[in-house]
Design an enzyme around this catalytic site. Structure first.
Site, PDB file in Angstrom:
ATOM      1  N   ASN A 129       0.852  -1.186   0.000  1.00 47.71           N
ATOM      2  CA  ASN A 129       0.000   0.000   0.000  1.00 47.71           C
ATOM      3  C   ASN A 129       0.896   1.248   0.000  1.00 47.71           C
ATOM      4  O   ASN A 129       1.691   1.439   0.930  1.00 47.71           O
ATOM      5  CB  ASN A 129      -0.904  -0.032   1.242  1.00 47.71           C
ATOM      6  CG  ASN A 129      -1.843   1.156   1.285  1.00 47.71           C
ATOM      7  OD1 ASN A 129      -1.420   2.283   1.060  1.00 47.71           O
ATOM      8  ND2 ASN A 129      -3.103   0.913   1.592  1.00 47.71           N
ATOM      9  N   ASP A 167      -0.167   4.456  -0.145  1.00 50.28           N
ATOM     10  CA  ASP A 167      -0.874   5.700   0.226  1.00 50.28           C
ATOM     11  C   ASP A 167       0.030   6.694   0.958  1.00 50.28           C
ATOM     12  O   ASP A 167      -0.091   7.906   0.786  1.00 50.28           O
ATOM     13  CB  ASP A 167      -2.052   5.399   1.176  1.00 50.28           C
ATOM     14  CG  ASP A 167      -3.167   4.620   0.514  1.00 50.28           C
ATOM     15  OD1 ASP A 167      -3.132   4.474  -0.731  1.00 50.28           O
ATOM     16  OD2 ASP A 167      -4.057   4.147   1.237  1.00 50.28           O
ATOM     17  N   HIS A 168       0.919   6.172   1.803  1.00 51.62           N
ATOM     18  CA  HIS A 168       1.720   7.080   2.629  1.00 51.62           C
ATOM     19  C   HIS A 168       2.722   7.891   1.812  1.00 51.62           C
ATOM     20  O   HIS A 168       3.140   8.966   2.231  1.00 51.62           O
ATOM     21  CB  HIS A 168       2.417   6.312   3.754  1.00 51.62           C
ATOM     22  CG  HIS A 168       1.430   5.786   4.739  1.00 51.62           C
ATOM     23  ND1 HIS A 168       0.757   6.594   5.621  1.00 51.62           N
ATOM     24  CD2 HIS A 168       0.950   4.537   4.928  1.00 51.62           C
ATOM     25  CE1 HIS A 168      -0.079   5.867   6.329  1.00 51.62           C
ATOM     26  NE2 HIS A 168       0.022   4.615   5.923  1.00 51.62           N
ATOM     27  N   ARG A 186       2.861  18.949   0.765  1.00 49.86           N
ATOM     28  CA  ARG A 186       3.297  20.171   0.066  1.00 49.86           C
ATOM     29  C   ARG A 186       2.511  20.398  -1.221  1.00 49.86           C
ATOM     30  O   ARG A 186       2.863  21.295  -1.990  1.00 49.86           O
ATOM     31  CB  ARG A 186       4.803  20.073  -0.254  1.00 49.86           C
ATOM     32  CG  ARG A 186       5.678  20.091   0.978  1.00 49.86           C
ATOM     33  CD  ARG A 186       5.690  21.497   1.597  1.00 49.86           C
ATOM     34  NE  ARG A 186       6.225  21.477   2.933  1.00 49.86           N
ATOM     35  CZ  ARG A 186       7.486  21.755   3.236  1.00 49.86           C
ATOM     36  NH1 ARG A 186       8.351  22.034   2.313  1.00 49.86           N
ATOM     37  NH2 ARG A 186       7.879  21.738   4.488  1.00 49.86           N
ATOM     38  N   HIS A 231      -5.671   3.487  -1.807  1.00 50.91           N
ATOM     39  CA  HIS A 231      -7.022   3.788  -1.319  1.00 50.91           C
ATOM     40  C   HIS A 231      -7.401   5.170  -1.837  1.00 50.91           C
ATOM     41  O   HIS A 231      -6.811   6.172  -1.434  1.00 50.91           O
ATOM     42  CB  HIS A 231      -7.005   3.760   0.214  1.00 50.91           C
ATOM     43  CG  HIS A 231      -8.343   3.938   0.856  1.00 50.91           C
ATOM     44  ND1 HIS A 231      -8.551   3.772   2.199  1.00 50.91           N
ATOM     45  CD2 HIS A 231      -9.556   4.261   0.339  1.00 50.91           C
ATOM     46  CE1 HIS A 231      -9.831   3.987   2.484  1.00 50.91           C
ATOM     47  NE2 HIS A 231     -10.460   4.296   1.364  1.00 50.91           N
ATOM     48  N   ARG A 290      -9.612   7.758  -1.334  1.00 56.88           N
ATOM     49  CA  ARG A 290     -10.613   8.176  -0.333  1.00 56.88           C
ATOM     50  C   ARG A 290     -11.496   9.274  -0.890  1.00 56.88           C
ATOM     51  O   ARG A 290     -11.067  10.062  -1.737  1.00 56.88           O
ATOM     52  CB  ARG A 290      -9.911   8.685   0.936  1.00 56.88           C
ATOM     53  CG  ARG A 290      -9.155   7.603   1.682  1.00 56.88           C
ATOM     54  CD  ARG A 290      -8.637   8.153   3.004  1.00 56.88           C
ATOM     55  NE  ARG A 290      -9.707   8.245   3.967  1.00 56.88           N
ATOM     56  CZ  ARG A 290      -9.913   7.393   4.968  1.00 56.88           C
ATOM     57  NH1 ARG A 290      -9.082   6.405   5.166  1.00 56.88           N
ATOM     58  NH2 ARG A 290     -10.925   7.555   5.781  1.00 56.88           N
ATOM     59  N   ARG A 295      -7.418  12.646   0.570  1.00 56.55           N
ATOM     60  CA  ARG A 295      -6.361  13.185   1.439  1.00 56.55           C
ATOM     61  C   ARG A 295      -4.972  12.733   0.999  1.00 56.55           C
ATOM     62  O   ARG A 295      -3.992  13.374   1.327  1.00 56.55           O
ATOM     63  CB  ARG A 295      -6.606  12.780   2.893  1.00 56.55           C
ATOM     64  CG  ARG A 295      -6.468  11.306   3.147  1.00 56.55           C
ATOM     65  CD  ARG A 295      -6.571  10.976   4.623  1.00 56.55           C
ATOM     66  NE  ARG A 295      -7.901  11.174   5.146  1.00 56.55           N
ATOM     67  CZ  ARG A 295      -8.334  10.610   6.275  1.00 56.55           C
ATOM     68  NH1 ARG A 295      -7.518   9.855   6.989  1.00 56.55           N
ATOM     69  NH2 ARG A 295      -9.553  10.796   6.689  1.00 56.55           N
ATOM     70  N   GLU A 352      -8.524   0.140  -2.968  1.00 58.42           N
ATOM     71  CA  GLU A 352      -9.390   0.170  -1.772  1.00 58.42           C
ATOM     72  C   GLU A 352     -10.357   1.327  -1.937  1.00 58.42           C
ATOM     73  O   GLU A 352      -9.955   2.433  -2.327  1.00 58.42           O
ATOM     74  CB  GLU A 352      -8.550   0.403  -0.517  1.00 58.42           C
ATOM     75  CG  GLU A 352      -7.625  -0.740  -0.181  1.00 58.42           C
ATOM     76  CD  GLU A 352      -6.758  -0.395   1.018  1.00 58.42           C
ATOM     77  OE1 GLU A 352      -6.909   0.686   1.606  1.00 58.42           O
ATOM     78  OE2 GLU A 352      -5.904  -1.217   1.353  1.00 58.42           O
ATOM     79  N   THR A 408      -7.047   6.325   9.870  1.00 57.42           N
ATOM     80  CA  THR A 408      -6.908   5.237   8.905  1.00 57.42           C
ATOM     81  C   THR A 408      -8.186   4.400   9.016  1.00 57.42           C
ATOM     82  O   THR A 408      -8.999   4.649   9.905  1.00 57.42           O
ATOM     83  CB  THR A 408      -5.638   4.403   9.190  1.00 57.42           C
ATOM     84  OG1 THR A 408      -5.535   3.355   8.219  1.00 57.42           O
ATOM     85  CG2 THR A 408      -5.641   3.786  10.577  1.00 57.42           C
ATOM     86  N   THR A 409      -8.357   3.420   8.127  1.00 52.76           N
ATOM     87  CA  THR A 409      -9.560   2.598   8.150  1.00 52.76           C
ATOM     88  C   THR A 409      -9.669   1.930   9.520  1.00 52.76           C
ATOM     89  O   THR A 409      -8.788   1.181   9.914  1.00 52.76           O
ATOM     90  CB  THR A 409      -9.491   1.516   7.046  1.00 52.76           C
ATOM     91  OG1 THR A 409      -9.012   2.125   5.854  1.00 52.76           O
ATOM     92  CG2 THR A 409     -10.853   0.901   6.805  1.00 52.76           C
ATOM     93  N   GLU A 457     -10.670  -9.752   2.970  1.00 49.80           N
ATOM     94  CA  GLU A 457      -9.421  -9.353   3.622  1.00 49.80           C
ATOM     95  C   GLU A 457      -9.745  -9.222   5.098  1.00 49.80           C
ATOM     96  O   GLU A 457     -10.532  -8.357   5.496  1.00 49.80           O
ATOM     97  CB  GLU A 457      -8.902  -8.034   3.051  1.00 49.80           C
ATOM     98  CG  GLU A 457      -7.601  -7.606   3.730  1.00 49.80           C
ATOM     99  CD  GLU A 457      -6.878  -6.480   2.999  1.00 49.80           C
ATOM    100  OE1 GLU A 457      -6.917  -6.441   1.759  1.00 49.80           O
ATOM    101  OE2 GLU A 457      -6.277  -5.643   3.688  1.00 49.80           O
ATOM    102  N   HIS A 476      -3.686  -4.746   7.594  1.00 52.64           N
ATOM    103  CA  HIS A 476      -3.817  -3.624   8.508  1.00 52.64           C
ATOM    104  C   HIS A 476      -2.954  -3.826   9.752  1.00 52.64           C
ATOM    105  O   HIS A 476      -3.123  -4.793  10.488  1.00 52.64           O
ATOM    106  CB  HIS A 476      -5.267  -3.348   8.948  1.00 52.64           C
ATOM    107  CG  HIS A 476      -5.495  -1.867   9.162  1.00 52.64           C
ATOM    108  ND1 HIS A 476      -5.002  -1.216  10.250  1.00 52.64           N
ATOM    109  CD2 HIS A 476      -6.090  -0.934   8.390  1.00 52.64           C
ATOM    110  CE1 HIS A 476      -5.305   0.067  10.149  1.00 52.64           C
ATOM    111  NE2 HIS A 476      -5.963   0.274   9.031  1.00 52.64           N
ATOM    112  N   GLY A 477      -2.013  -2.914   9.907  1.00 55.09           N
ATOM    113  CA  GLY A 477      -1.143  -2.955  11.086  1.00 55.09           C
ATOM    114  C   GLY A 477      -0.092  -4.051  11.046  1.00 55.09           C
ATOM    115  O   GLY A 477       0.606  -4.270  12.040  1.00 55.09           O
ATOM    116  N   HIS A 481       1.922   0.934   6.065  1.00 55.77           N
ATOM    117  CA  HIS A 481       2.598   1.832   6.988  1.00 55.77           C
ATOM    118  C   HIS A 481       3.972   1.327   7.416  1.00 55.77           C
ATOM    119  O   HIS A 481       4.958   2.087   7.410  1.00 55.77           O
ATOM    120  CB  HIS A 481       1.705   2.076   8.211  1.00 55.77           C
ATOM    121  CG  HIS A 481       2.240   3.134   9.118  1.00 55.77           C
ATOM    122  ND1 HIS A 481       3.050   2.834  10.195  1.00 55.77           N
ATOM    123  CD2 HIS A 481       2.131   4.480   9.089  1.00 55.77           C
ATOM    124  CE1 HIS A 481       3.398   3.954  10.796  1.00 55.77           C
ATOM    125  NE2 HIS A 481       2.851   4.963  10.150  1.00 55.77           N
TER     126      HIS A 481
END
Ligand code: PXP
Length: 243
Positions: A7, A9-10, A18, A43, A45, A49, A70, A100-101, A151, A190-191, A213
């Protein structure tokens, strides 16, 4: 071998800090791909974001591996998925104020609506995964909806320690065994981290994990290529143990 979806996204979160072009998420996706990731997950969203519409289009054009999108089961995003046609969509619940989700999707509470969404996606050749908490009722409802995969939300396991982590792990395993008796694929995410992944990766019939993450956090210190390879190393250890 269990497939790894990274993932990214980060990476987009950092770019959006910025509102510029750095870091380039296509470059990040390509590094993950070259390191051996089997899939790129993003994802889109509703509040945009991090990942933007243009990112999803650009990834679809450039990825050699599958894209897993996602998304909330809402009309605007469903329309985007229909036009982009990712390999899989993973339906998630979405709350504007969450970091987060948070929880899994309540499939049991909206089977009729989600069955329609599954059919809409299938009409475009898109596979559907339901992101659910490890609860038997949610597995049963996901089967009813015609989903191709579930999932299992591993967040509660990831956040727990000691005996509580063991209990969360056995909830995941119980659901994994249920899923094995269906035609659905088993995914988890997740996590998950390089430290807590192994017990989850040993679950029977696990097909795919999606991790974001921890890979990105470790990438800051050891590089993205190494962070992806570290996770692949854990998955390979599991494969060898089953051989
Ligand atoms: N799977 C789903 C459905 C998610 O929503 C997320 C977070 O975007 C992940 C996996 C990855 O979670 P993490 O970033 O904690 O690895």
């Amino acid at each position: 071998m269990i497939a790894l979806g990274v993932n990214i996204d980060h990476v987009a979160t950092l770019r959006q800090a910025r509102r510029g072009v750095c870091p380039d998420i296509i470059a990040a996706a390509k590094i993950c791909e070259m390191a051996g990731a089997h899939q790129i997950t993003v994802h889109l969203r509703k509040d945009r974001r991090h990942i933007q519409d243009k990112d999803v289009h650009a990834l679809k054009e450039t990825l050699l591996v599958n894209m897993n999108l996602e998304m909330a089961a809402e009309d605007e995003i469903i329309g985007i998925a229909q036009s982009i046609q990712p390999y899989t969509v993973c339906l998630v619940p979405e709350k504007r104020e969450e970091i987060t989700t948070e929880g899994g999707l309540d499939v049991a509470g909206q089977v009729v609506r989600l069955t329609e969404v599954v059919q809409t996606m299938h009409a475009k050749g898109i596979r559907v995964s339901m992101f659910i908490d490890p609860e038997p009722g949610q597995v049963e409802a996901s089967v009813k909806s015609g989903a191709d995969a579930v999932e299992l939300h591993t967040g509660a396991y990831a956040n727990a320690i000691g005996a509580k982590a063991d209990r969360e792990l056995s909830r995941l395993w119980d659901c994994a065994e249920m899923v094995a008796d269906t035609s659905m694929e088993l995914h988890a995410g997740h996590g998950l981290t390089v430290r807590n992944l192994l017990p989850v990766a040993r679950m029977p019939f696990l097909h795919e994990v999606n991790i974001g993450h921890d890979i990105m956090a470790r990438a800051l210190f050891i590089g993205l290529d190494a962070a992806v390879k570290e996770i692949l190393g854990v998955l390979r250890d599991v494969e060898m143990a089953f051989d």
